[in-house]
Design a protein around this motif. Structure first.
Motif, short mmCIF file in Angstrom:
data_model
loop_
_atom_site.label_atom_id
_atom_site.label_comp_id
_atom_site.label_asym_id
_atom_site.label_seq_id
_atom_site.Cartn_x
_atom_site.Cartn_y
_atom_site.Cartn_z
N ILE A 129 0.84 -1.20 0.00
CA ILE A 129 0.00 0.00 0.00
C ILE A 129 0.87 1.25 0.00
O ILE A 129 0.64 2.19 -0.77
CB ILE A 129 -0.95 -0.03 1.21
CG1 ILE A 129 -1.98 -1.15 1.02
CG2 ILE A 129 -1.65 1.31 1.41
CD1 ILE A 129 -2.78 -1.49 2.26
N TYR A 130 1.88 1.25 0.84
CA TYR A 130 2.78 2.41 0.92
C TYR A 130 3.54 2.59 -0.39
O TYR A 130 3.71 3.72 -0.88
CB TYR A 130 3.76 2.20 2.09
CG TYR A 130 4.72 3.34 2.32
CD1 TYR A 130 4.33 4.67 2.21
CD2 TYR A 130 6.04 3.07 2.68
CE1 TYR A 130 5.22 5.71 2.44
CE2 TYR A 130 6.94 4.10 2.92
CZ TYR A 130 6.52 5.42 2.79
OH TYR A 130 7.40 6.44 3.01
N ALA A 131 3.98 1.50 -1.00
CA ALA A 131 4.75 1.60 -2.24
C ALA A 131 3.91 2.21 -3.36
O ALA A 131 4.39 3.11 -4.08
CB ALA A 131 5.25 0.21 -2.65
N TYR A 132 2.68 1.75 -3.52
CA TYR A 132 1.86 2.28 -4.62
C TYR A 132 1.39 3.70 -4.34
O TYR A 132 1.18 4.48 -5.29
CB TYR A 132 0.71 1.32 -4.95
CG TYR A 132 1.23 0.11 -5.70
CD1 TYR A 132 1.60 0.23 -7.03
CD2 TYR A 132 1.42 -1.11 -5.07
CE1 TYR A 132 2.15 -0.86 -7.72
CE2 TYR A 132 1.95 -2.19 -5.74
CZ TYR A 132 2.31 -2.05 -7.07
OH TYR A 132 2.87 -3.12 -7.76
N ALA A 133 1.24 4.06 -3.08
CA ALA A 133 0.93 5.46 -2.76
C ALA A 133 2.08 6.36 -3.21
O ALA A 133 1.87 7.45 -3.77
CB ALA A 133 0.68 5.62 -1.27
N ARG A 134 3.32 5.91 -3.00
CA ARG A 134 4.48 6.72 -3.41
C ARG A 134 4.62 6.76 -4.93
O ARG A 134 5.04 7.78 -5.50
CB ARG A 134 5.74 6.17 -2.74
CG ARG A 134 5.76 6.52 -1.25
CD ARG A 134 6.72 5.71 -0.42
NE ARG A 134 8.05 5.70 -0.95
CZ ARG A 134 8.75 4.59 -1.16
NH1 ARG A 134 8.22 3.41 -0.87
NH2 ARG A 134 9.97 4.66 -1.63
N ILE A 135 4.27 5.68 -5.59
CA ILE A 135 4.32 5.66 -7.05
C ILE A 135 3.35 6.69 -7.64
O ILE A 135 3.69 7.46 -8.54
CB ILE A 135 4.01 4.24 -7.58
CG1 ILE A 135 5.19 3.30 -7.27
CG2 ILE A 135 3.71 4.26 -9.08
CD1 ILE A 135 4.86 1.83 -7.46
N ILE A 136 2.13 6.72 -7.10
CA ILE A 136 1.14 7.67 -7.60
C ILE A 136 1.55 9.10 -7.25
O ILE A 136 1.39 10.02 -8.06
CB ILE A 136 -0.25 7.32 -7.04
CG1 ILE A 136 -0.72 5.99 -7.65
CG2 ILE A 136 -1.27 8.43 -7.32
CD1 ILE A 136 -1.98 5.42 -7.04
N ASN A 137 2.10 9.30 -6.06
CA ASN A 137 2.62 10.63 -5.71
C ASN A 137 3.70 11.09 -6.69
O ASN A 137 3.73 12.25 -7.11
CB ASN A 137 3.20 10.59 -4.29
CG ASN A 137 2.19 11.01 -3.24
OD1 ASN A 137 1.00 11.14 -3.52
ND2 ASN A 137 2.66 11.21 -2.03
N PHE A 138 4.60 10.19 -7.03
CA PHE A 138 5.67 10.52 -7.97
C PHE A 138 5.08 10.93 -9.32
O PHE A 138 5.51 11.93 -9.93
CB PHE A 138 6.60 9.31 -8.16
CG PHE A 138 7.80 9.58 -9.03
CD1 PHE A 138 9.03 9.86 -8.46
CD2 PHE A 138 7.70 9.53 -10.42
CE1 PHE A 138 10.14 10.11 -9.26
CE2 PHE A 138 8.81 9.77 -11.22
CZ PHE A 138 10.04 10.06 -10.64
N TYR A 139 4.11 10.19 -9.78
CA TYR A 139 3.48 10.51 -11.07
C TYR A 139 2.88 11.91 -11.05
O TYR A 139 3.01 12.68 -12.01
CB TYR A 139 2.40 9.48 -11.41
CG TYR A 139 1.81 9.69 -12.80
CD1 TYR A 139 2.31 8.99 -13.88
CD2 TYR A 139 0.78 10.61 -13.01
CE1 TYR A 139 1.79 9.18 -15.16
CE2 TYR A 139 0.26 10.82 -14.28
CZ TYR A 139 0.77 10.11 -15.34
OH TYR A 139 0.27 10.33 -16.61
#
Length: 372
Positions: A129-139
């Motif tokens: 969950i934390y990893a994909y939240a950071r991926i979307i934030n990066f985008y």
């Protein structure tokens, strides 16, 4: 009633991602639930929406996601693989393929995975969950997906629920001890319980708690006429957002009435039939009961002259009597309802007594506390 499918807009997914990242960056923990635009988004809603969004963003699509209320993972490991996970690999699973795998798993199994396998190892549920939240934030910052994401171990913030169990002279010590046993035995991943007991129920005492549990005892009538139990305080407590769970006598006391005998507190839209059966019997868990109690099918429970209920208005039936030992096969054995801003569960049988079902008891308490 079963929950309706939930639509989460792309902007809401982005806001939820920022909330998760901000919380984890400060505490090393992710929230157990996210609220965006007055919409409650569970971690399982989010994981599905985030992984599907990641797949969509790889194709330059920013679209709303509809979730079908996926359930929690069954037994997520506490350990996780950590390190650098690239978007793609020629010989293994990167974060983009992992997103597709998670999405497919959740669509097939209607729950979150305990972990997902990648080229760096098995990444557990909260770390995903934390990893994909950071991926979307990066985008959202750089207008492209990152080349890699650093997988870090995080935990889920636990909701603390304070439970008061009545143990006055007309409460059964066996029932009180059974409730304590259940709270001590069954653990919910995102909830911790602190409980106390009291021989007096009034507004001052209730102010320190989230949930009141009224156990089995002498009778509902005894609870209604006990000078140490304030009906006004209980009604105000629940109406203002508190939770109430009543077993046996606690169910009789909180229904609208017991036919032919007395009127009760009317915390739930049910009336009771008084019965004399003592012994084990079977109850049938409804689909709504399965969602709240995480139990299914036919369950054997203890019964000691407990309430047999029928609805007078719309309620959520959790279980019905599956046999005719009470004389009322098919009537309500356990029911969920709301009273003002609070939640109520009434249960005629005794899942806190042998054969004990700690999960059922604990999830009842967690549900009225709005922790699940």
């Amino acid at each position: 009633m079963p929950k309706l499918a939930k639509s989460i807009s792309y902007n809401e997914i982005c806001v939820a991602s920022r909330i998760i990242v901000d919380q984890a960056s400060k505490t090393g923990q992710i929230p157990s639930q996210i609220t965006v635009n007055s919409k409650n988004i569970t971690l399982d809603d989010y994981l599905y929406a985030a992984t599907k969004t990641t797949v969509n963003l790889a194709n330059n699509k920013k679209i709303d996601i509809t979730t079908n209320n996926p359930q929690k993972p069954t037994n997520p490991p506490t350990t996780t693989a950590t390190g650098t996970l690239y978007k793609t690999y020629s010989n293994g699973i990167g974060y983009l393929q992992a997103a597709q795998n998670i999405k497919n798993f959740m669509e097939t199994n209607h729950r979150s995975p305990n972990y997902t396998s990648t080229v760096i190892g098995k990444i557990n549920y909260p770390s995903l969950i934390y990893a994909y939240a950071r991926i979307i934030n990066f985008y959202n910052t750089y207008k492209r997906l990152p080349n890699y994401v650093t997988i870090k171990k995080v935990d889920i913030i636990k909701t603390r629920v304070k439970v008061l169990v009545y143990n006055g002279y007309d409460a059964s010590s066996n029932c009180v001890n059974g409730i304590k046993y259940c709270l001590n035995t069954y653990k919910l991943d995102s909830v911790t319980f602190n409980y106390g007991t009291s021989t007096v129920i009034n507004s001052n005492i209730l102010a320190s708690y989230d949930v009141l549990v009224m156990p089995g005892g002498d009778s509902g009538y005894s609870y209604l006429h006990n000078p140490n139990i304030s009906a006004a305080a209980i009604k105000s407590f629940v109406a203002n957002g508190g939770g109430y769970v009543g077993f046996c006598a606690g169910a009789y006391a909180a229904a609208e009435a017991v036919d032919g005998y007395y009127s009760s507190w009317a915390l739930a839209n049910v009336r009771c039939k008084a019965v004399e059966y003592i012994g084990n019997l079977t109850i049938s868990i409804t689909s709504a009961g399965n969602k709240i109690l995480d139990c299914s099918g036919i369950q054997t429970v203890s019964h000691y002259r407990g309430a047999v209920m029928y609805a007078t208005s719309t309620v959520t039936v959790l279980a019905t009597y599956a046999d005719n030992k009470t004389g009322y096969k098919g009537y309500i054995a356990s029911v969920a309802d709301t009273y003002g801003s609070g939640r109520v569960i009434l249960c005629g049988p005794h899942p806190e007594l042998d054969p004990t079902n700690p999960k059922m008891v604990v999830r009842m308490i967690a549900w009225v506390a709005k922790a699940i």
